[in-house]
Motif scaffolding. Sequence first.
Motif, PDB file in Angstrom:
ATOM      1  N   SER A  91       0.812  -1.211   0.000  1.00 10.87           N
ATOM      2  CA  SER A  91       0.000   0.000   0.000  1.00 10.87           C
ATOM      3  C   SER A  91       0.846   1.262   0.000  1.00 10.87           C
ATOM      4  N   HIS A  92       2.014   1.235   0.649  1.00  6.51           N
ATOM      5  CA  HIS A  92       2.858   2.447   0.639  1.00  6.51           C
ATOM      6  C   HIS A  92       4.250   2.148   1.181  1.00  6.51           C
ATOM      7  N   ALA A  93       5.111   3.196   1.153  1.00  8.55           N
ATOM      8  CA  ALA A  93       6.540   2.985   1.373  1.00  8.55           C
ATOM      9  C   ALA A  93       6.981   2.948   2.839  1.00  8.55           C
ATOM     10  N   HIS A  94       6.076   3.203   3.786  1.00  7.94           N
ATOM     11  CA  HIS A  94       6.526   3.166   5.178  1.00  7.94           C
ATOM     12  C   HIS A  94       7.068   1.780   5.533  1.00  7.94           C
ATOM     13  N   LEU A  95       8.074   1.778   6.408  1.00  4.38           N
ATOM     14  CA  LEU A  95       8.773   0.531   6.717  1.00  4.38           C
ATOM     15  C   LEU A  95       7.875  -0.543   7.306  1.00  4.38           C
ATOM     16  N   ASP A  96       6.876  -0.130   8.099  1.00  5.65           N
ATOM     17  CA  ASP A  96       6.016  -1.152   8.699  1.00  5.65           C
ATOM     18  C   ASP A  96       5.131  -1.820   7.641  1.00  5.65           C
ATOM     19  N   HIS A  97       5.188  -1.314   6.416  1.00  8.15           N
ATOM     20  CA  HIS A  97       4.427  -1.920   5.310  1.00  8.15           C
ATOM     21  C   HIS A  97       5.337  -2.477   4.217  1.00  8.15           C
ATOM     22  N   SER A  98       6.644  -2.238   4.306  1.00  4.01           N
ATOM     23  CA  SER A  98       7.522  -2.576   3.168  1.00  4.01           C
ATOM     24  C   SER A  98       8.878  -3.177   3.538  1.00  4.01           C
ATOM     25  N   ASP A 166      -4.719   9.617   0.417  1.00  2.34           N
ATOM     26  CA  ASP A 166      -3.808  10.595   1.022  1.00  2.34           C
ATOM     27  C   ASP A 166      -3.248  10.048   2.333  1.00  2.34           C
ATOM     28  N   HIS A 167      -1.918  10.103   2.459  1.00  2.00           N
ATOM     29  CA  HIS A 167      -1.228   9.631   3.654  1.00  2.00           C
ATOM     30  C   HIS A 167       0.085  10.394   3.723  1.00  2.00           C
ATOM     31  N   ASP A 168       0.850  10.258   4.820  1.00  3.62           N
ATOM     32  CA  ASP A 168       2.111  11.002   4.856  1.00  3.62           C
ATOM     33  C   ASP A 168       3.261  10.253   4.185  1.00  3.62           C
ATOM     34  N   GLY A 188      -5.278   0.465   3.545  1.00  2.00           N
ATOM     35  CA  GLY A 188      -3.916   0.945   3.763  1.00  2.00           C
ATOM     36  C   GLY A 188      -3.959   1.974   4.874  1.00  2.00           C
ATOM     37  N   ASP A 189      -3.063   2.966   4.833  1.00  2.00           N
ATOM     38  CA  ASP A 189      -3.087   4.070   5.807  1.00  2.00           C
ATOM     39  C   ASP A 189      -3.631   5.296   5.089  1.00  2.00           C
ATOM     40  N   LEU A 190      -4.508   6.028   5.733  1.00  2.00           N
ATOM     41  CA  LEU A 190      -5.127   7.158   5.022  1.00  2.00           C
ATOM     42  C   LEU A 190      -5.611   8.239   5.978  1.00  2.00           C
ATOM     43  N   GLY A 381      -0.059  11.058   9.903  1.00  5.48           N
ATOM     44  CA  GLY A 381      -0.426  10.505   8.600  1.00  5.48           C
ATOM     45  C   GLY A 381      -1.758   9.780   8.641  1.00  5.48           C
ATOM     46  N   HIS A 382      -2.337   9.698   9.843  1.00  2.23           N
ATOM     47  CA  HIS A 382      -3.526   8.859  10.030  1.00  2.23           C
ATOM     48  C   HIS A 382      -4.753   9.709  10.332  1.00  2.23           C
ATOM     49  N   ALA A 383      -5.882   9.308   9.748  1.00  3.16           N
ATOM     50  CA  ALA A 383      -7.133  10.042   9.923  1.00  3.16           C
ATOM     51  C   ALA A 383      -7.434  10.263  11.396  1.00  3.16           C
TER      52      ALA A 383
HETATM   53 ZN    ZN Z   1       1.984   4.548   6.907  1.00  2.00          ZN
END
Ligand code: ZN
Length: 429
Positions: A91-98, A166-168, A188-190, A381-383
């Motif tokens: 879903s995105h490049a943050h380390l906890d996801h990648s 949209d996320h950070d 994902g994160d949004l 970065g989170h709603a």
């Molecule tokens: Zn994230």
Amino acid sequence: MASKAKTTVTFHSGILTIGGTIIEVAYKDAHIFFDFGSEYHPETPLPDENLQTLVDHRWVPEMSGIYDARLNYSYQGETPQEFKETAVFLSHAHLDHSKIINYLDPSIPLYTLAETKAILEELNRDGDFLTPSPFAEKNFVREMIGLKPRDVIQVGEISVEIWPVDHDAFGASALLIRTPEQLITYTGDLRLHGYHPEITEAFAKAAFQTDLLMMEGVSISFPEREENPEEIKVLSEKDLIQRVVDVELENPKRQITFNGYPANVERFLQLVEHSPRTVVLEANQASLLQEIFGKQVPYYYAKDKINPDLNPELEVSYQTLLADDEKYLWQAVADFEQLQAGGLYLHLDAQPLGDFDPAYAVFLALLADHEIEFLRLAVSGHAFPADLKQIIAWIQPKLLVPIHTLKPEKLENPYGERILPTRGQKIVL
Ligand SMILES: [Zn+2]
């Protein structure tokens, strides 16, 4: 009569924790996974980064047939089902996801938005972002297939549509997953307080009345804090840029430096465009802006490694920046002891991120020792909790599964059912 095929969802990890979400959706002989990061506990570092160590400490889950078979790891779980088709989505490049994509079996395709692919390759330029593969150079990044918004990937009878949100981390996405019987949604994160709330809203409306919504709930993890008068409350990404501009105008003759989180490339771009002072970025960050937005910005080298992609005419020397107290707002990433006493440093969601990381207190002490004022301006970065409710109201899910949160029970579904699965649990839709 042949029994009807069922869609199953397995919550391998990312339940009752923030980070390390790995979920599997399976239908007949095909299955997909999202995401492929690990948990993050800087307060209890591991002895090494071997896959077996990560699994033993539950930073990543026990899974069969997914990890690179050359890694020394033995699967201890139940006898796995055989699948013909497998794919992984990020879903995105943050380390906890990648972070562990280099541990994914090289023969399994990995899909993500093209911007996320570019960010990961750039951030791992020095090989210190992703977990390195033991079978390649230090800065190796496994192959990724970069997608455009709303591309659809077919994996057996599962189709996956990727939607930007949209996320950070720039290039973040959500997934709409369709099997012949179900529509399944992964957020994902949004958030709704970044530069592009309209893309989050468009995604939510596309997921209307989804059969299953897997929704992040990071912001409801923490108790509502008492307002701290010392702390500056920043309401949105736009507000944050305005605060930085105000600080610059209030301090015309003072060294001002800052740092942020590299994947939030748009925040750097906005600083460049709105800052009264000339913004100078560290070379790797400048290179990332050039890659993503085609924007050339003034830069400097904190290390002597020359980047041939950057325009040499835009280089500012490190010595010039260290001596400056009026012309530049520049990104400090190292050598903080060399900054001027009496100067001001703006911490814009940079690492170390906060109290939970032991490096944070050490960093604050270093700045205090050198009489550098520390000012933290943070935007999540989170709603926000109210925005999570709004997103759920747009989607009206038949079934809600809160994930990526310490308090899943605080996220409610007025439109249907809700379940709170445990780590490793498989549900049949
Ligand atoms: Zn994230």
